[in-house]
Design an enzyme around this catalytic site. Structure first.
Site, mmCIF file in Angstrom:
data_model
loop_
_atom_site.group_PDB
_atom_site.id
_atom_site.type_symbol
_atom_site.label_atom_id
_atom_site.label_comp_id
_atom_site.label_asym_id
_atom_site.label_seq_id
_atom_site.Cartn_x
_atom_site.Cartn_y
_atom_site.Cartn_z
ATOM 1 N N ASP A 175 -9.546 -5.466 1.154
ATOM 2 C CA ASP A 175 -8.235 -6.076 0.914
ATOM 3 C C ASP A 175 -8.196 -7.521 1.366
ATOM 4 O O ASP A 175 -7.294 -8.255 1.007
ATOM 5 C CB ASP A 175 -7.147 -5.321 1.694
ATOM 6 C CG ASP A 175 -6.924 -3.948 1.114
ATOM 7 O OD1 ASP A 175 -7.248 -3.758 -0.066
ATOM 8 O OD2 ASP A 175 -6.434 -3.077 1.850
ATOM 9 N N ASP A 232 -5.211 -2.769 4.485
ATOM 10 C CA ASP A 232 -5.893 -2.411 5.719
ATOM 11 C C ASP A 232 -7.404 -2.496 5.617
ATOM 12 O O ASP A 232 -8.078 -2.728 6.588
ATOM 13 C CB ASP A 232 -5.450 -1.024 6.209
ATOM 14 C CG ASP A 232 -5.339 -0.035 5.067
ATOM 15 O OD1 ASP A 232 -5.979 -0.279 4.026
ATOM 16 O OD2 ASP A 232 -4.609 0.960 5.208
ATOM 17 N N ASP A 234 0.844 -1.183 0.000
ATOM 18 C CA ASP A 234 0.000 0.000 0.000
ATOM 19 C C ASP A 234 0.877 1.229 0.000
ATOM 20 O O ASP A 234 2.018 1.166 0.403
ATOM 21 C CB ASP A 234 -0.758 0.031 1.331
ATOM 22 C CG ASP A 234 -2.161 -0.406 1.155
ATOM 23 O OD1 ASP A 234 -2.532 -0.697 0.012
ATOM 24 O OD2 ASP A 234 -2.873 -0.459 2.168
#
Lengths: 1036, 305
Positions: A733, A729, A388
């Site tokens: 996901d 998070d 990310d």
């Protein structure tokens, strides 16, 4: 999660059946895989379509009717109880877990356990037959069988306990905060646990709350929610009670379970609870994604197969040999038991578990909380990290990165712990700019934080203003004081139509009666309103040239992916605006044009300062870092460049096109190392195209991707045979986290669903922590190799006695019970101690291990341990054995062929080499002394083995003999246990130990030294002649 | 949904055993096999050398004539001839077959005690015909060549010598057993001090005899055992001391340990009778674990028909 854990643990212990299964079911599985994938993606689509919610379209009355509730009074308690009974509690059902008893039984039959059970059953059969024949020593077999069963059960309990422990880590997560919800029932406001919510309940929400269920809003005031747990986008979205969109996911009058309300208040009716919520559906989707076997589980399985294979084949071979040598079948069975026990490293799997959990603990200290132990190593073999951006690579907060004033760009310090700003602050322009930054800002520090570093203080206000406030506070100090001294008279807050923010202040200079108008906003809008520009504190006309300079700076900063703000001011003439002038923001009775432009400030969510280093470490460790973000490509690329995901001299296809001034299509794609892929492009790509990108580009950034696309990217990477780590998070996901070989959830920003799906939790959300994790993972892989090599070695020294006993008919050199005392006694602590060994070389400078080529137990390791060191150890131990017998009157050659007489219970006068006559018990006691001597010799040589296993390539002296203190603890424990067994328990007949003469402890010492010297020579040749025959055959 | 793992199918296994492309057998070419086998040949050759060398060094420290330690073999065991399975003598008086093995065992053992075996004066020493003190024959080495050995006459065993009665009393239901003390090199058994002995033993006390006494194992069996006859040197129920110490196989290859024959003349038939024979002496020990140390137990089961 519980299920996941169990699967993984079972692998460790279940080697045999699993292989068979995979062997057979491989083709089928592949097929299933394809089908499964299709099914799943269809399911994802279904999820969106199937969402036949129409609650958002209904009016309040219709809602009340539908849910038989009242907006003012809520449900009645009775009705609520009824619905609760029907729908179940408002909680996500944890993934189906295997019943505890099944888990336990699995531990009892997996791995080596099956072999040992076979041994135990053979023992009991032998006991049965012998007892029927009235053989006095029959009970030995009964005891041995019981001991073997105990060993299996105890190691099973240990494994089960370890598994349960790691399951509990997760359980503790979800139970940490019992959520409360404020609802109206029976016309009264009540606080109840969120689990008690039912459809139709009227819930009140305020800023900071987590939404307790899917809710149709019926009243909202300034309500904003953060849907990041659902969509991955962390931008605040406003919520109202208006029906704004057909799609229930887009409409504003529905708030979703597990998202958070950022500010404002709202009231709504619960329309879905528990698993029927949107999140619930995604969570069930995630649990549908199968678990991969972890690489270490595969390795351990492979190792179990090798050992079990060796044990079974030697066992069967010698069974046949024994039978054809005219041994009784019963005796042959007893030999078989001995061979199995000698071959199986009973304590090893427990040791591996302990080593892994030690590493897990060490990683937890470094902010990597590993949920399932085997993931410890998975991280080490990771070859691609899909990371990310926000929060992981960046600090997740806006910070001033650049300033532009006096026609010059200054860079600001963006590190986490800034206390000063190094750029040139002497210019008058800066003084003016700083004043605007300070005054034209609504953000405030929460009170009472004077002692906290500025960067860590909590601020009320939006991200940009917070950044500016902190920036000002760092440079000027006491911003609140300055604001007080420059009293604010009027203010127009930022809005999307104006795109500026304005305020009017008194000045702190008592002699200056002018008012100061300050304004900030989108740079082009600000510039429109200016006629002059401040250069070095002087107002200069804003001519074309200056505007050009502004444009250049604006473009440059924008190109860095930064959010640029323009600042201007105007001193209102004293005569036109006297003290008492009534400023009215509605009528705007003050000038908002012909202002003086002062400067630009650009903001960015800066990379964490540790990240560039971590990324370069990954690179040198052969790990590809791919950025996957929902952010704009420009910002993503800028951050990627600044952290080194795209290295300084790499270009994308677009960069090359721009540089060469040719259309993108004409660029040779192979020239571009880097690639920035937009989510929209990804959508239209075929699998092959994605593969091509993943193969051809070493530096890849995926921007504007949806969380669903993350799954596609992960699968693409896995098609390249990579071990993929994914950070995430949001709830969305979680399928990608599950799909990944190792899913890494963010501990701070991560949602529970993500944490549930992940194998590891990054407590500080910091990418750099992953790198330390990788290092630990690689280290433990190396160290497990050492542990296994150490453990396997002595198995040969335990096995040889049996083989020679059968072939040469000598008195048995070592008993089965004694073997168990080595495997589960003296050897345990030393083998764990190897887990503390430091790396031999920079493990972060080599490529990640290849899943299929770099095995944990390779041929070299097995051959070197079994056929070289193991044999050396055996002859060392045999020397001690022969010494004990010879010094008591039995010369070595007289022992050959002696077995039958020796073991004859009714022959009490066998002559030794001196003509002395021995009773059965005297011989047996001597035999136990032989066991003890053999045991002691193995122990002594295992000390040498332990020392040589500290390194695989370097000399022990390079590694440092004393650096790993735990090794010495291991050696100490080893010798202490041997001493206790020999002298402390020497009188317990059942254990077959006897107090040994002190000198026998030293008989095998020359061999121990020989082992050390030989291994040093081996390592020397490996270092001297890399790539040689020796290196290829001797390096494990 | 495990990702497609490239697994080795059957074809790969065959290929592993014999890869015709690379001419590899079990993953190695002929040359490679040669090298690795050569390595192991040398390696194991060296190991064998080292092992044999260390064994030789160890043997070098050990005397041919005298064991280094005797703590496991002493105090010595007391054993009986014939050697019996499960310490049980079970036969039927009327069936010579049933005691054949015992007679055979005694014959075989006592053959060495025949007078023609003891003819040579070079080897045998004529010691006193009555119990006497230890005969020391010098140091435990072959500086003076082999040591002489005391004769022990089979005739001394009288009824149990097998000379008059070739069935050693078995056909009359009065079985003989021969008791011997296990040989232990250099061991000098010490006769017991007077006080400690049971009355029966005290009667025939001689300071140069290690007394042996056989009696019922259990008190209540005492009358089932009946009278016990002892035949030994000069009528003493024990082992005379002049036969000790033993100098070992190398120095006294023809050594004859003193024997004591025990005959049970009135055993109760058709029932199990447990008898324990015990040797008394100061340096004779008994152990619960070792049933043959200084004593032994034997079970008689004689069928009258």
């Amino acid at each position: 999660m519980g299920k996941k854990g169990s699967d993984i643990y079972s692998v460790e212990i279940h080697g045999i059946e699993d292989l068979e299964k995979t062997d057979k079911g491989d083709e089928e599985e592949k097929y299933k895989d394809l089908k499964g994938n299709k099914k799943k993606s269809k399911k994802t689509d279904d999820l969106k379509k199937e969402l036949d919610l129409d609650d958002h379209k209904l009016s309040k009355n219709e809602l009340e009717e539908k849910y038989t509730t009242s907006i003012t009074k809520g449900l009645t308690s009775a009705r609520a109880a009824e619905i609760l009974a029907r729908d179940g509690p408002n909680a996500l059902t944890p993934p189906k877990s295997t019943p505890e008893i099944i888990k336990f039984l699995k531990q009892m039959v997996g791995g080596f356990s099956l072999l040992l059970w076979v041994g135990a059953v053979l023992c009991w059969i032998a006991f049965g037959i012998q007892a029927a024949q009235g053989v006095p020593s029959a009970f030995d077999n009964l005891y041995l069988g019981v001991v073997l069963a105990l060993v299996v059960i105890l190691t099973g309990i240990f494994a089960y306990y370890q598994e349960a422990k790691s399951t509990n880590i997760m359980a503790s997560f979800s139970k940490m905060i019992p959520q409360q919800a404020l609802i109206i029932r029976d016309g009264e406001k009540k606080e109840v646990s969120a689990e008690q919510l039912v459809v139709g309940d009227v819930v009140e929400i305020k800023g900071g709350d987590r939404i307790p269920a899917d809710i149709r809003l019926i009243f909202a005031q300034g309500c904003k929610v953060d849907n990041s747990s659902l969509t991955g986008e962390s931008e605040a979205q406003s919520r109202s009670c208006d029906f704004t969109h057909e799609n229930p996911l887009e409409t504003k009058n529905i708030a979703f379970y597990s998202t958070t309300c950022l500010e404002g208040t709202a009231t709504g009716i619960v329309i879905n609870t528990g698993d029927r919520t949107i999140i619930g559906r995604i969570a069930s989707l995630a649990s549908g994604v199968g678990n991969e076997k972890t690489p270490i589980a595969i390795e351990i399985e492979h190792f179990v197969h090798i050992v079990a294979g060796v044990a079974v084949s030697i066992g069967v071979l010698f069974f046949i040999i024994a039978v054809s040598m005219k041994y009784k079948v019963l005796d042959s069975i007893i030999f078989l038991i001995g061979i199995i026990v000698a071959n199986v490293p009973e304590g090893l799997l427990a040791t591996v578990t302990v080593s892994l959990s030690l590493t897990a603990k060490r990683m937890a200290k470094k902010n990597c909380l590993v949920k399932n132990l085997e993931a410890v190593e998975t991280l080490g073999s990771t070859s691609i990290i899909c990371s990310d951006k926000t929060g992981t690579l960046t600090q997740n907060r806006m910070t001033v990165a650049h300033l532009w004033f006096d026609n010059q760009i200054y860079s600001a310090d963006t590190s986490e712990e800034q206390t000063t700003q190094p750029f040139d602050q002497s210019s008058q322009s800066w003084a003016a700019l700083s004043k605007i930054v300070t005054l034209c800002n609504r953000a405030e520090f929460k009170p009472g934080q004077e002692n906290i570093p500025i960067m860590k203080r909590v601020v009320v206000g939006d991200a940009s203003e917070t950044a500016l406030l902190k920036f000002a506070e760092v440079i000027l100090g006491d911003v609140m004081g300055i604001r007080k001294r420059n009293r604010k008279l009027a203010e127009i807050p930022f809005n999307s139509t104006n795109k500026f923010q304005l305020s009017i202040h008194e000045t702190e200079d008592p002699n200056d009666k002018r008012f100061l108008l300050v304004m900030k906003g989108a740079p082009e809008r600000i510039l429109e309103r200016c006629s002059t520009i401040m250069i070095n504190g002087e107002e200069q006309p804003l001519d074309g040239e200056r505007a050009e300079a502004f444009q250049t700076a604006y473009m440059e900063l924008g190109g860095l992916g930064e959010r640029v703000l323009g600042f201007c001011h105007l001193y209102l003439p004293e005569d036109e605006f006297p003290d008492t002038y009534p400023f009215d923001t509605d009528s705007m009775n003050f000038p908002t044009s012909n202002l003086c432009f002062v400067g630009l400030l650009s903001l960015i969510d800066p990379p964490r300062s540790t990240v560039p280093d971590a990324v370069s470490k990954c690179r040198s460790a052969g790990i590809k870092v791919i950025m996957v973000t929902g952010d704009h490509p420009i910002t993503a690329k800028a951050i990627a460049k600044s952290v080194g995901i795209i290295s300084a001299n790499s270009e994308t296809v677009e960069d090359i096109a721009k540089r060469l001034n040719i259309p993108v299509e004409q660029v040779n794609k192979e020239d571009a190392r880097a690639a920035v892929i937009n989510g929209m492009e990804l959508k239209d790509m075929t699998q092959e195209q994605l593969d091509e990108i993943l193969i051809n580009h070493s530096e890849i950034v995926f921007a504007r991707t949806s969380p669903q696309q993350k799954l596609i990217i992960v699968e693409g990477c896995q098609r390249q045979d990579a071990v993929v780590a994914v950070t995430g998070d949001g709830v969305n996901d979680s399928p990608a986290l599950k799909k990944a070989d190792i899913g890494i959830a963010m501990g701070i920003a991560g949602s529970d669903a993500a944490k549930n799906a992940a194998d590891m939790i990054l407590l500080d959300d910091n990418f750099a922590s992953i790198v330390t994790g990788v290092e630990e993972g690689r280290l433990i892989f190396d160290n497990l190799k050492k542990t296994i090599a150490y453990t396997l070695t002595k198995n040969i020294a335990e096995l040889c006695p049996f083989l020679i006993y059968i072939i040469a008919s000598i008195p048995l050199p070592i008993g089965t019970i004694t073997i168990l005392f080595i495997d589960l006694g003296t050897d345990i602590i030393p083998s764990v101690a190897l887990a503390y060994e430091k790396a031999e070389s920079d493990i972060m400078n080599r490529r990640p291990r290849h899943k299929k080529r770099d095995r944990l137990v390779n041929q070299q390791l097995a051959v070197y341990s079994y056929l070289q060191i193991g044999i050396l150890q055996s002859i060392g131990a045999f020397l001690a054995y022969f010494t004990v017998y010879a010094e008591q009157g039995w010369w070595p050659y007289t022992l050959l062929g002696l077995r039958v007489n020796w073991e004859d219970d009714y022959n009490n006068d066998i002559e030794d080499s001196y003509g002395q006559e021995w009773t059965r018990y005297q011989r047996e006691y001597l035999q136990w002394s032989g066991y003890t001597a053999f045991f002691v010799s193995i122990t002594i040589q295992q000390v040498a083995d332990l020392i040589i296993r500290k390194t695989r390539r370097n000399s022990i002296f390079q590694q440092g003999l004393l650096r790993n203190k735990v090794i010495w603890l291991g050696i100490f424990s080893q010798i202490a246990i041997a001493l206790i067994l020999c002298y402390g328990l020497g009188s317990v007949t059942a254990l077959n130990f006897t107090p040994l003469r002190v000198q026998y402890w030293f008989v095998a010492m020359p061999y121990a030294i020989l082992i050390w010297v030989y291994d040093e020579i081996r390592k020397l040749f490996i270092r001297q002649y890399p790539g040689s025959w020796w290196d290829k055959n001797m390096y494990y | 949904m495990a990702r497609g793992k490239a697994k080795e199918g059957d074809g790969n296994w065959k290929k592993f055993i014999w890869n015709s492309e690379k001419k590899e057998f079990l993953g190695r070419t002929g040359g490679s096999w040669f090298k690795i086998l050569l390595f192991y040949l040398i390696f194991y050759g060296c190991l064998a050398g080292i092992f044999i060398g260390t064994i030789q060094v160890m043997l070098f420290t050990i005397s041919e004539f005298e064991p280094k330690y005797q703590d496991r073999v002493a105090p010595p065991g007391l054993t009986l001839i014939p050697q019996v399975l499960k310490t049980e003598i079970s036969f039927s008086i009327s069936d010579p077959q049933s005691y054949g093995q015992y007679v055979e065992g005694l014959n075989k053992f006592l053959k060495n005690y025949d007078s023609d075996q003891q003819a040579s004066d070079m080897i045998f020493d004529t010691c006193a015909d009555k119990p006497d003190d230890y005969i020391m024959r010098g140091a435990f080495n072959n500086a003076q060549g082999q040591k002489k050995v005391c004769r022990f006459k089979r005739e001394w065993l009288e009824n149990c010598s097998g000379i008059a009665d070739s069935s050693y009393g078995y056909r009359d239901g009065k079985p003989c057993v021969v008791v011997k003390l296990n040989r232990v090199l250099g061991f000098k058994p010490k006769p017991p001090l007077n006080e400690s002995l049971p009355a029966e033993v005290m009667g025939k006390y001689n300071q140069y005899v290690m007394p042996v006494h056989c009696s019922a194992k259990k008190e209540e069996d005492a009358d089932k055992v009946g009278p016990v006859e002892y035949y030994g040197m000069a009528g003493y129920a024990g082992f005379p001391l002049q036969y000790y110490p033993y100098y070992g196989k190398l120095l006294q290859p023809k050594y004859l340990q003193p024997l004591l024959a025990v005959q049970f003349t009135n055993l109760t038939y058709d029932t199990e009778v447990r008898v324990e024979c015990k040797l008394y002496g100061e340096n004779i020990g008994y152990s619960d674990k070792d049933r043959f140390q200084g004593r032994f137990e034997v079970k008689f089961d004689i069928k009258s028909s």
